[in-house]
Design a protein around this motif. Structure first.
Motif, PDB file in Angstrom:
ATOM      1  N   LEU A 132      -6.281  -3.174  13.274  1.00 15.08           N
ATOM      2  CA  LEU A 132      -7.161  -2.833  12.154  1.00 15.08           C
ATOM      3  C   LEU A 132      -6.378  -2.155  11.039  1.00 15.08           C
ATOM      4  O   LEU A 132      -6.580  -2.445   9.852  1.00 15.08           O
ATOM      5  CB  LEU A 132      -8.281  -1.909  12.634  1.00 15.08           C
ATOM      6  CG  LEU A 132      -9.370  -2.538  13.503  1.00 15.08           C
ATOM      7  CD1 LEU A 132     -10.353  -1.463  13.967  1.00 15.08           C
ATOM      8  CD2 LEU A 132     -10.104  -3.631  12.729  1.00 15.08           C
ATOM      9  N   ALA A 133      -5.481  -1.247  11.415  1.00 14.54           N
ATOM     10  CA  ALA A 133      -4.671  -0.561  10.408  1.00 14.54           C
ATOM     11  C   ALA A 133      -3.674  -1.520   9.766  1.00 14.54           C
ATOM     12  O   ALA A 133      -3.492  -1.517   8.542  1.00 14.54           O
ATOM     13  CB  ALA A 133      -3.945   0.622  11.048  1.00 14.54           C
ATOM     14  N   GLN A 134      -3.059  -2.340  10.579  1.00 12.31           N
ATOM     15  CA  GLN A 134      -2.045  -3.257  10.058  1.00 12.31           C
ATOM     16  C   GLN A 134      -2.636  -4.290   9.112  1.00 12.31           C
ATOM     17  O   GLN A 134      -1.994  -4.703   8.143  1.00 12.31           O
ATOM     18  CB  GLN A 134      -1.328  -3.945  11.220  1.00 12.31           C
ATOM     19  CG  GLN A 134      -0.510  -3.003  12.093  1.00 12.31           C
ATOM     20  CD  GLN A 134       0.035  -3.676  13.340  1.00 12.31           C
ATOM     21  OE1 GLN A 134      -0.131  -4.887  13.547  1.00 12.31           O
ATOM     22  NE2 GLN A 134       0.690  -2.908  14.204  1.00 12.31           N
ATOM     23  N   ASP A 135      -3.870  -4.718   9.380  1.00 12.59           N
ATOM     24  CA  ASP A 135      -4.485  -5.787   8.586  1.00 12.59           C
ATOM     25  C   ASP A 135      -5.319  -5.280   7.411  1.00 12.59           C
ATOM     26  O   ASP A 135      -5.849  -6.090   6.635  1.00 12.59           O
ATOM     27  CB  ASP A 135      -5.372  -6.658   9.482  1.00 12.59           C
ATOM     28  CG  ASP A 135      -4.582  -7.350  10.590  1.00 12.59           C
ATOM     29  OD1 ASP A 135      -3.357  -7.480  10.441  1.00 12.59           O
ATOM     30  OD2 ASP A 135      -5.202  -7.738  11.604  1.00 12.59           O
ATOM     31  N   TYR A 136      -5.459  -3.966   7.283  1.00 15.84           N
ATOM     32  CA  TYR A 136      -6.341  -3.408   6.250  1.00 15.84           C
ATOM     33  C   TYR A 136      -5.775  -3.687   4.858  1.00 15.84           C
ATOM     34  O   TYR A 136      -4.604  -3.417   4.578  1.00 15.84           O
ATOM     35  CB  TYR A 136      -6.485  -1.910   6.465  1.00 15.84           C
ATOM     36  CG  TYR A 136      -7.448  -1.226   5.523  1.00 15.84           C
ATOM     37  CD1 TYR A 136      -8.761  -1.624   5.432  1.00 15.84           C
ATOM     38  CD2 TYR A 136      -7.024  -0.154   4.735  1.00 15.84           C
ATOM     39  CE1 TYR A 136      -9.652  -0.989   4.585  1.00 15.84           C
ATOM     40  CE2 TYR A 136      -7.902   0.508   3.887  1.00 15.84           C
ATOM     41  CZ  TYR A 136      -9.212   0.080   3.816  1.00 15.84           C
ATOM     42  OH  TYR A 136     -10.077   0.726   2.969  1.00 15.84           O
ATOM     43  N   ARG A 137      -6.621  -4.194   3.983  1.00 18.72           N
ATOM     44  CA  ARG A 137      -6.186  -4.566   2.636  1.00 18.72           C
ATOM     45  C   ARG A 137      -6.484  -3.496   1.592  1.00 18.72           C
ATOM     46  O   ARG A 137      -6.108  -3.638   0.430  1.00 18.72           O
ATOM     47  CB  ARG A 137      -6.859  -5.877   2.225  1.00 18.72           C
ATOM     48  CG  ARG A 137      -6.470  -7.072   3.101  1.00 18.72           C
ATOM     49  CD  ARG A 137      -7.118  -8.348   2.607  1.00 18.72           C
ATOM     50  NE  ARG A 137      -6.739  -9.503   3.423  1.00 18.72           N
ATOM     51  CZ  ARG A 137      -7.167 -10.741   3.208  1.00 18.72           C
ATOM     52  NH1 ARG A 137      -7.999 -10.979   2.183  1.00 18.72           N
ATOM     53  NH2 ARG A 137      -6.775 -11.715   3.994  1.00 18.72           N
ATOM     54  N   GLY A 138      -7.160  -2.457   1.982  1.00 14.22           N
ATOM     55  CA  GLY A 138      -7.437  -1.374   1.047  1.00 14.22           C
ATOM     56  C   GLY A 138      -8.876  -1.361   0.577  1.00 14.22           C
ATOM     57  O   GLY A 138      -9.595  -2.371   0.672  1.00 14.22           O
ATOM     58  N   PRO A 139      -9.336  -0.203   0.087  1.00  9.65           N
ATOM     59  CA  PRO A 139     -10.720  -0.074  -0.367  1.00  9.65           C
ATOM     60  C   PRO A 139     -10.972  -0.832  -1.664  1.00  9.65           C
ATOM     61  O   PRO A 139     -10.047  -1.130  -2.421  1.00  9.65           O
ATOM     62  CB  PRO A 139     -10.866   1.447  -0.577  1.00  9.65           C
ATOM     63  CG  PRO A 139      -9.474   1.916  -0.866  1.00  9.65           C
ATOM     64  CD  PRO A 139      -8.572   1.040  -0.046  1.00  9.65           C
ATOM     65  N   VAL A 140     -12.247  -1.143  -1.895  1.00  6.51           N
ATOM     66  CA  VAL A 140     -12.670  -1.847  -3.108  1.00  6.51           C
ATOM     67  C   VAL A 140     -13.401  -0.867  -4.017  1.00  6.51           C
ATOM     68  O   VAL A 140     -14.269  -0.116  -3.560  1.00  6.51           O
ATOM     69  CB  VAL A 140     -13.588  -3.037  -2.759  1.00  6.51           C
ATOM     70  CG1 VAL A 140     -14.102  -3.712  -4.031  1.00  6.51           C
ATOM     71  CG2 VAL A 140     -12.836  -4.042  -1.878  1.00  6.51           C
ATOM     72  N   PHE A 141     -13.063  -0.883  -5.300  1.00  8.20           N
ATOM     73  CA  PHE A 141     -13.623   0.063  -6.254  1.00  8.20           C
ATOM     74  C   PHE A 141     -14.405  -0.644  -7.359  1.00  8.20           C
ATOM     75  O   PHE A 141     -14.157  -1.818  -7.658  1.00  8.20           O
ATOM     76  CB  PHE A 141     -12.504   0.886  -6.906  1.00  8.20           C
ATOM     77  CG  PHE A 141     -11.926   1.948  -6.019  1.00  8.20           C
ATOM     78  CD1 PHE A 141     -12.250   3.281  -6.208  1.00  8.20           C
ATOM     79  CD2 PHE A 141     -11.062   1.620  -4.988  1.00  8.20           C
ATOM     80  CE1 PHE A 141     -11.725   4.272  -5.390  1.00  8.20           C
ATOM     81  CE2 PHE A 141     -10.528   2.596  -4.163  1.00  8.20           C
ATOM     82  CZ  PHE A 141     -10.864   3.926  -4.371  1.00  8.20           C
ATOM     83  N   PHE A 142     -15.330   0.082  -7.953  1.00 12.53           N
ATOM     84  CA  PHE A 142     -15.942  -0.366  -9.197  1.00 12.53           C
ATOM     85  C   PHE A 142     -14.845  -0.468 -10.267  1.00 12.53           C
ATOM     86  O   PHE A 142     -13.805   0.193 -10.155  1.00 12.53           O
ATOM     87  CB  PHE A 142     -16.984   0.647  -9.681  1.00 12.53           C
ATOM     88  CG  PHE A 142     -18.274   0.666  -8.902  1.00 12.53           C
ATOM     89  CD1 PHE A 142     -19.292  -0.229  -9.195  1.00 12.53           C
ATOM     90  CD2 PHE A 142     -18.475   1.600  -7.899  1.00 12.53           C
ATOM     91  CE1 PHE A 142     -20.491  -0.205  -8.498  1.00 12.53           C
ATOM     92  CE2 PHE A 142     -19.661   1.646  -7.188  1.00 12.53           C
ATOM     93  CZ  PHE A 142     -20.674   0.732  -7.487  1.00 12.53           C
ATOM     94  N   PRO A 143     -15.067  -1.263 -11.323  1.00 13.01           N
ATOM     95  CA  PRO A 143     -14.110  -1.271 -12.439  1.00 13.01           C
ATOM     96  C   PRO A 143     -13.947   0.132 -13.008  1.00 13.01           C
ATOM     97  O   PRO A 143     -14.916   0.890 -13.102  1.00 13.01           O
ATOM     98  CB  PRO A 143     -14.763  -2.221 -13.453  1.00 13.01           C
ATOM     99  CG  PRO A 143     -15.655  -3.104 -12.634  1.00 13.01           C
ATOM    100  CD  PRO A 143     -16.172  -2.239 -11.531  1.00 13.01           C
TER     101      PRO A 143
END
Length: 311
Positions: A164-175
């Motif tokens: 899960l840590a290795q494959d995590y692409r990062g959080p998604v933010f509002f513009p």
């Protein structure tokens, strides 16, 4: 609430990194349409990288949380254990955590390789994360430690090889929108005030507050109560707003600031982020107290994946 202490430490650390990368600016430095300049974007991306790395190293790598019962709590990969460690490198029967209501002793069975502080161990008393020097029990890629949450004592497990840590692409933010970077007036408390802060376990902890930040956003006058921050170093808020019904983490988001300057503090909601509970069921996060539940929508900061996230 020890989790408040540890999470706040991570949060303030991220805020200090941000402060070094991008100096606080007043509203006069924003543009009418809310678009940030290149320097702000660069600083935000560096901060986001720090946030993502923290999630990978400290939260997405969590592989279990087991609340101890009085007496022996056996652990290993065999389903018959009280604590089942689903890891191919763990023996079927590795040992037990012996809990007497106050302290936790670990006993390692013969032939099982385990270390504490890099040294082989067959048994020891384990200090919890409520102490200055919590004990970390190492077994293969697993790291186990005792955590204390209210009256609960548990074993939290981390797997250094977590997919899960290795494959995590990062959080998604509002513009990014500079209209959600506001300057607030700081109103200090008398040093005696507390607010009741709930957590995901159902506990409620009276938490000292140093004051309130008063500001206007989307035409509304609102305020946020600081939860154990330090005005000379930076404040820490757990809040939610109307976006929590659809787009952001329902229990609230974290927001850190730079220090108070001349009675004012900048609240940058572009950097509001979900607590670790949004990505793992093994965290024990604080939730927004009633004082910080805002009746206004703030579509800025981190979004929440309702389909794949945790509650």
């Amino acid at each position: 609430m020890q989790s408040m202490k540890s999470l706040r430490g991570v949060a303030i650390g991220v805020a200090m990194f941000l402060a070094a990368s991008y100096c606080s600016a007043g509203p006069e430095e924003t543009v009418p349409n809310g678009a940030p300049d290149a320097a702000y974007r660069d600083a935000f991306e560096k901060w986001k990288t720090e946030l993502t790395d923290d999630l990978k190293q400290n939260w997405l790598s969590l592989a279990g949380l087991f609340w101890l019962k009085p007496g022996a709590n056996s652990f290993g990969s065999d389903p018959g254990n009280q604590i089942v460690l689903a890891n191919s490198g763990v023996p079927a029967h590795a040992g037990s955590f012996d809990f007497n209501g106050q302290t936790v002793m670990v006993t390692i069975l013969p032939g099982v390789g385990a270390t504490i502080g890099g040294k082989p161990t067959t048994g020891a008393e384990l200090q919890s994360d409520a102490t200055e020097h919590p004990t970390v029990l190492e077994m293969g890629s697993l790291r186990m430690r005792v955590i204390k949450r209210g009256d609960r004592i548990g074993i939290r497990v981390k797997d250094l090889k977590s997919h899960l840590a290795q494959d995590y692409r990062g959080p998604v933010f509002f513009p990014l929108n500079m209209n959600y970077r506001v300057t607030a007036t700081w109103v200090p408390s008398d040093g005696k005030k507390t607010v009741d802060v709930p957590n995901v376990l159902g506990d409620v902890t009276p938490t000292p507050v140093t004051g309130e930040a008063h500001f206007k956003i989307n035409g509304q006058d609102v305020s946020l109560t600081d939860l154990g921050g330090d005005p000379s170093k930076g404040l820490f808020f757990v809040f939610n707003d109307l976006t929590s019904k659809t787009d952001t983490y329902p229990g609230g988001r974290f927001l850190e600031t730079d220090p108070i300057v001349n009675g004012s503090v900048v609240l940058d909601f572009n950097r509001a982020h979900s607590p670790p509970c949004a990505v793992t069921p093994y965290a024990t996060c604080p939730l927004a107290p009633k004082e910080n539940r805002l009746a206004v929508a703030i579509p800025a900061g981190e979004k929440y994946d309702r389909k794949n996230g945790h509650h």
